[in-house]
Design an enzyme around this catalytic site. Structure first.
Site, short mmCIF file in Angstrom:
data_model
loop_
_atom_site.label_atom_id
_atom_site.label_comp_id
_atom_site.label_asym_id
_atom_site.label_seq_id
_atom_site.Cartn_x
_atom_site.Cartn_y
_atom_site.Cartn_z
N GLU A 1 38.47 37.05 35.17
CA GLU A 1 37.61 38.25 34.76
C GLU A 1 37.25 37.81 33.09
O GLU A 1 36.13 38.05 32.85
CB GLU A 1 38.52 39.52 34.67
CG GLU A 1 37.43 40.72 34.03
CD GLU A 1 38.73 41.97 33.96
OE1 GLU A 1 37.95 42.86 33.73
OE2 GLU A 1 39.78 41.62 34.39
N HIS A 2 38.24 37.30 32.45
CA HIS A 2 37.95 37.00 30.96
C HIS A 2 38.32 35.51 30.79
O HIS A 2 39.44 35.26 31.32
CB HIS A 2 38.66 37.61 30.02
CG HIS A 2 38.52 39.28 30.12
ND1 HIS A 2 39.51 39.84 30.98
CD2 HIS A 2 37.57 40.10 29.81
CE1 HIS A 2 39.33 41.28 30.90
NE2 HIS A 2 38.14 41.23 30.39
#
Length: 437
Positions: A316-317
């Site tokens: 996601e990050h």
């Protein structure tokens, strides 16, 4: 590739039981409407009050927010809204003549109604309100409905203020599956949402997925437990790496954090100091469990292998604390959002840097980016084909239709050939359609 630390549990847990429960709840709400929602609110939130936030109550909540907090929220709003406006301006309507007499064009039309869910469990997610509501408004959505679960006597004041300055047209004091269903079905507002966006717990995520799968509305992404990766080489400060991993592990007991590195020394140092950095937190229990059960450190032999591992995880990050940042920016292909250099931590993106923090999880970053202004826009095309251009286009479409075995399609083109060019002799089959009127 070598695991210096491997996760004990999988973040890709089976959600079948949750999905069955959510399906039952959604079915009940669809059948009984607002009555079912009120029962769920009493059961899960101990809420007996009205769901639509009145102007009077909203003003009181906003007045209770300290000025410094308001200033910080407004600063974050300006960054998020500014980036969203730039995204909107990057997508243009256009029209061009691709062939003499053939005009093709693109229309960009905002959705009518957007539903924005803002979580309200352990944290007051004021910044999440900005990410969804401000982005929808930048897209030009006419009606934005924001939902957040009440905490005691109402929704969190800072969340309320963020919703307000971001431009929410209606605010519902409601959480969980019932909030998602209410926005989708238009309960309490009379305005069913075209799209529902925003993070939430596993039940909220399942509700969004089910409604999208049924065609009831669109959604942004399947936002499961937060996950973050760090790519670091030998130049990285192990303390920076550890602090950043811990900062994201505090999201939840099932929030994975990963370190991908080509430096054994860095990997072993981070592994050693992680428990101490976690212990420094005021409430270390959540990060401790997330690191113990889901944390991983993977040692690779090269930059290329690090890219392969990252793209397989599709975090996601992803933070990159390494030499030659441009190389990483150009070679990483799967992630939700990227943070380049020691100066950029995920917390910046979560709160105020301007890029959206509603991002894909569970490897969905392999196929799609996160929430952006384009999610709220409908991209339509149109065409205008002149009579003369039909000499070429109807002829080609007629022949192609018969190649595919679609006689009706071919005859729609043949009709135009016979009508527009009654004296023309064609070197392929053109059906002579009888006129009945």
């Amino acid at each position: 590739m070598e695991y210096i630390k491997k996760a004990c549990l999988s973040a890709e847990g089976n959600s079948l039981e949750k999905r069955k429960l959510v399906e039952k709840i959604l079915s009940d709400i669809e059948e009984r409407g607002e009555e079912a929602v009120a029962e769920l609110a009493r059961k899960f939130d101990n809420w007996e009050g009205p769901f639509v936030l009145s102007d009077e109550k909203k003003q009181k909540l906003i007045e209770s927010v300290p000025q410094r907090v308001k200033d910080d929220i407004r600063f974050a709003y300006e960054q998020v809204a500014g980036f969203a406006v730039a995204q909107r301006e990057s997508l243009k309507e256009f029209e061009l003549e691709t062939f003499p007499g053939v005009i093709l064009g693109q229309k960009v039309i905002p959705m009518d109604v957007a539903g924005c869910y803002i979580p309200g469990g352990r944290f007051a997610h004021a910044c999440s309100a900005l990410m969804s509501v401000a982005t929808a408004k930048a897209a030009g959505v006419k009606t934005v409905i924001a939902c957040s679960p009440p905490r005691g006597g109402g929704i969190d004041p800072a969340v309320c203020y963020a919703m307000d300055i971001a431009g929410a047209d209606m605010i519902l004091e409601m959480g969980g599956v019932q909030a998602i269903a209410s926005m989708a079905y238009g309960l309490f507002t009379g305005k069913p949402a075209n799209i529902i966006v925003g993070p939430g717990n596993a039940f909220v995520a399942e509700a969004k997925a089910i409604l999208a799968g049924s065609g009831r509305c669109a959604i942004d992404v399947f936002a499961g437990p937060t996950e973050s990766g760090v790519i670091a080489d030998k130049t990285a400060d192990p303390m920076t790496v550890a602090v950043d991993l811990v900062s994201q592990a505090e999201h939840g007991y099932d929030s994975p954090v990963w370190l991908f590195t080509d430096s054994r020394e860095l990997a072993e140092t981070v592994l050693e100091i992680m428990p101490r950095v976690i212990a420094d937190l005021t409430t270390p229990e959540v990060a401790e469990a997330a690191w113990r059960d889901y944390g991983e450190i993977i040692l690779c032999e090269s930059r290329e292998e690090l890219c392969q591992v990252n793209d397989r995880y599709a975090p996601e990050h992803i933070q990159v604390i390494a030499d030659d940042l441009d190389w990483w920016r150009d070679h990483l292909k799967s992630y939700g959002s990227m943070f380049l250099g020691e100066g950029a931590t995920v917390a910046h993106g979560d709160k105020c840097s301007g890029t959206n923090h509603i991002l894909p999880t569970k490897k969905a970053g392999y196929n799609s980016g996160g929430l952006n202004v384009h999610k709220f826009l409908k991209i339509y095309t149109y065409q205008n084909i002149s009579v003369e251009a039909n000499r070429v286009f109807s002829a080609a479409a007629s022949r192609l239709s018969r190649v595919e075995g679609m006689e009706g399609h071919a005859r729609a083109c043949d009709w135009r050939l016979k009508k527009f060019f009654p004296e023309e002799k064609w070197d392929f089959e053109v059906y002579e359609q009888k006129r009945y009127c």
